[in-house]
Scaffold this active site. Structure first.
Site, PDB file in Angstrom:
ATOM      1  N   TRP A 283      67.393  22.526 109.539  1.00 55.22           N
ATOM      2  CA  TRP A 283      68.413  22.116 110.520  1.00 55.22           C
ATOM      3  C   TRP A 283      69.068  20.803 110.137  1.00 55.22           C
ATOM      4  CZ3 TRP A 283      70.305  25.962 112.863  1.00 55.22           C
ATOM      5  CH2 TRP A 283      69.511  27.040 113.256  1.00 55.22           C
TER       6      TRP A 283
ATOM      7  N   ASP B 196      68.944  15.565 117.076  1.00 52.26           N
ATOM      8  CA  ASP B 196      68.912  16.995 117.400  1.00 52.26           C
ATOM      9  C   ASP B 196      67.512  17.278 117.929  1.00 52.26           C
ATOM     10  OD1 ASP B 196      68.717  19.716 117.533  1.00 52.26           O
ATOM     11  OD2 ASP B 196      69.379  20.098 115.463  1.00 52.26           O
TER      12      ASP B 196
ATOM     13  N   LYS C 180      65.328  27.083 123.244  1.00 54.88           N
ATOM     14  CA  LYS C 180      63.995  26.800 122.741  1.00 54.88           C
ATOM     15  C   LYS C 180      63.104  26.344 123.897  1.00 54.88           C
ATOM     16  CE  LYS C 180      66.053  27.546 118.851  1.00 54.88           C
ATOM     17  NZ  LYS C 180      66.657  26.555 118.015  1.00 54.88           N
TER      18      LYS C 180
HETATM   19  C1  LIG Z   1      67.810  26.522 116.991  1.00 53.77           C
HETATM   20  C2  LIG Z   1      68.189  25.194 116.487  1.00 53.77           C
HETATM   21  C3  LIG Z   1      69.522  24.858 116.176  1.00 53.77           C
HETATM   22  C4  LIG Z   1      70.651  25.846 116.314  1.00 53.77           C
HETATM   23  O1  LIG Z   1      70.825  26.251 117.637  1.00 53.77           O
HETATM   24  P1  LIG Z   1      71.997  27.257 118.060  1.00 53.77           P
HETATM   25  O2  LIG Z   1      71.956  27.161 119.548  1.00 53.77           O
HETATM   26  O3  LIG Z   1      71.627  28.612 117.532  1.00 53.77           O
HETATM   27  O4  LIG Z   1      73.262  26.767 117.489  1.00 53.77           O
HETATM   28  C5  LIG Z   1      69.782  23.583 115.729  1.00 53.77           C
HETATM   29  N1  LIG Z   1      68.804  22.670 115.569  1.00 53.77           N
HETATM   30  C6  LIG Z   1      67.509  22.965 115.837  1.00 53.77           C
HETATM   31  C7  LIG Z   1      66.473  21.915 115.647  1.00 53.77           C
HETATM   32  C8  LIG Z   1      67.164  24.225 116.311  1.00 53.77           C
HETATM   33  O5  LIG Z   1      65.888  24.511 116.593  1.00 53.77           O
END
Ligand SMILES: *Cc1c(COP(=O)(O)O)cnc(C)c1O
Length: 360
Positions: free
Chosen positions: A102, A171, A195
């Site tokens: 990511w 993030d 998540k």
């Molecule tokens: C799942 C995830 C993303 C991407 O998320 P989307 O909602 O599919 O765009 C980005 N960063 C992390 C750490 C993630 O777990």
């Protein structure tokens, strides 16, 4: 109760109580005669829902008053471009820590809008650790420093919040609300909902107000934080259903001892799982160094791929589902977010012990 324990990395398990509550008011929300899905986002019913969701999130995380909370769309991936467009003036440079999948995507997207200085990377050791801060090559003039607090695919988590002289951007998609954080240390936090918060289609952004209003001139209206902040996330139609469910999840966390209570359970869950790996005499292995093992996504391997296939098949037969690792890394990944009950982890651990005995 659900018939299976769901270890998906996302969209992921939601609290059973939340789903049951949503079911009970699916056709008629609080006597309105309507489903939340059918309501005007500007009507008094939905205004109450979004207001409560923001209020409850603010109190769970003790978000200071000089931060805006935004409920946006486009997932966490949209933030990979939205953050630099808004926080990095034309021609500026951005510091990013590379800890895996990511962060690499964040780096790639940021390069469209700013110069990127990769301050540190653990790629040469297979992303088995978070690089020690003492070796980071920071740019003192960077517009901000970006990191990924939990690498969902690699199973690597920051055990600490980096120090930063420049605004810190995180993030936090896969460990949001899983442990206490001091929001005042951050310039901006973002997290995709699917998540640890609620249904996909929603991303939560927490941003310090003084960082607003400096978007690059070419920024599309829909990608400008200021526009969404001024409109209280109602510039256009927000993702009403995910916001509603997320609001129920916030109340669920509050009723389970708040973030502090949830964090204690998460520590216990992760402890059980990693103990099962470490005490398996090499039957299960993880390459992540122990201080950086994720409390949300435990990534591990068995001796060979055929054995992993058998493991996944038999686990599913025992009601333990969605344990397959991401296709880019293979192996097994057990995601044990806030909503995974400790009974689910115990059930997985006991299955792992039986499987090792029978196949060791
Ligand atoms: C799942 C995830 C993303 C991407 O998320 P989307 O909602 O599919 O765009 C980005 N960063 C992390 C750490 C993630 O777990």
């Amino acid at each position: 109760m659900a018939k299976v324990y769901n270890f998906s990395a996302g969209p992921a398990v939601l609290p059973h109580e939340v789903l049951a509550e949503a079911q009970s008011e699916l056709l008629d929300w609080h006597g309105s005669g309507m489903s939340v899905m059918e309501m005007s986002h500007r009507g008094k019913e939905f205004m109450e829902i979004i207001h409560d969701a923001e209020h409850d999130l603010r109190s769970l995380m003790q978000i200071p008053d000089n931060y805006k909370v935004l409920f946006l769309q486009g997932g966490a991936s949209q933030q990979f471009s939205m953050v630099p467009l808004n926080l990095a003036p034309e021609g500026s440079s951005v510091d990013i820590v590379n800890t895996g999948h990511w962060s690499r995507l964040a780096i790639k997207e940021t390069r469209h809008y700013a110069r990127v200085n990769v301050v540190a990377s653990s790629e040469d050791t297979g992303f088995d650790r978070v690089p020690d801060q003492s070796g980071w090559k920071r740019d003192p003039g960077a517009a901000y420093l970006h990191y990924t607090s939990n690498e969902t695919i690699g199973g690597l988590q920051f055990p600490w919040v980096p120090d930063s002289e420049v605004p810190l951007v995180c993030d936090m998609s896969s460990d949001f609300l899983s442990k206490e954080v001091d929001v005042s240390r951050f310039g901006l936090i973002y997290a995709g909902a699917q998540k640890n918060i609620g249904p996909s289609g929603l991303v939560v952004v927490i941003v310090r107000e003084d960082l607003l209003g400096r978007a690059q001139a070419s920024t599309p209206t829909m990608l400008d934080y200021q526009i969404h902040a001024d409109a209280d996330s109602m510039y256009n139609t927000p993702s009403t259903w995910p916001i509603y469910i997320s609001g129920l999840v916030f109340k669920w966390i509050a009723s389970h001892g708040g973030v502090k209570g949830i964090a204690a359970r998460n520590t216990e869950k992760a402890g059980l799982l990693y103990h099962a790996i470490d005490s398996s005499e090499g039957f299960y292995t993880t390459h992540i160094q122990s201080p950086f093992r994720s409390s949300m996504n435990a990534v591990f391997r068995l001796g060979n791929e055929a054995l992993e296939e058998t493991f996944l098949r038999e686990a599913a037969r025992n009601g333990l589902v969605q344990l397959k690792g991401h296709r880019s890394v293979g192996g097994i990944r057990a995601s044990i977010y806030n909503a995974m009950p400790i009974e689910g982890v115990k059930s997985l651990v006991s299955f792992m012990q039986d499987f090792a005995r029978q196949n060791g």
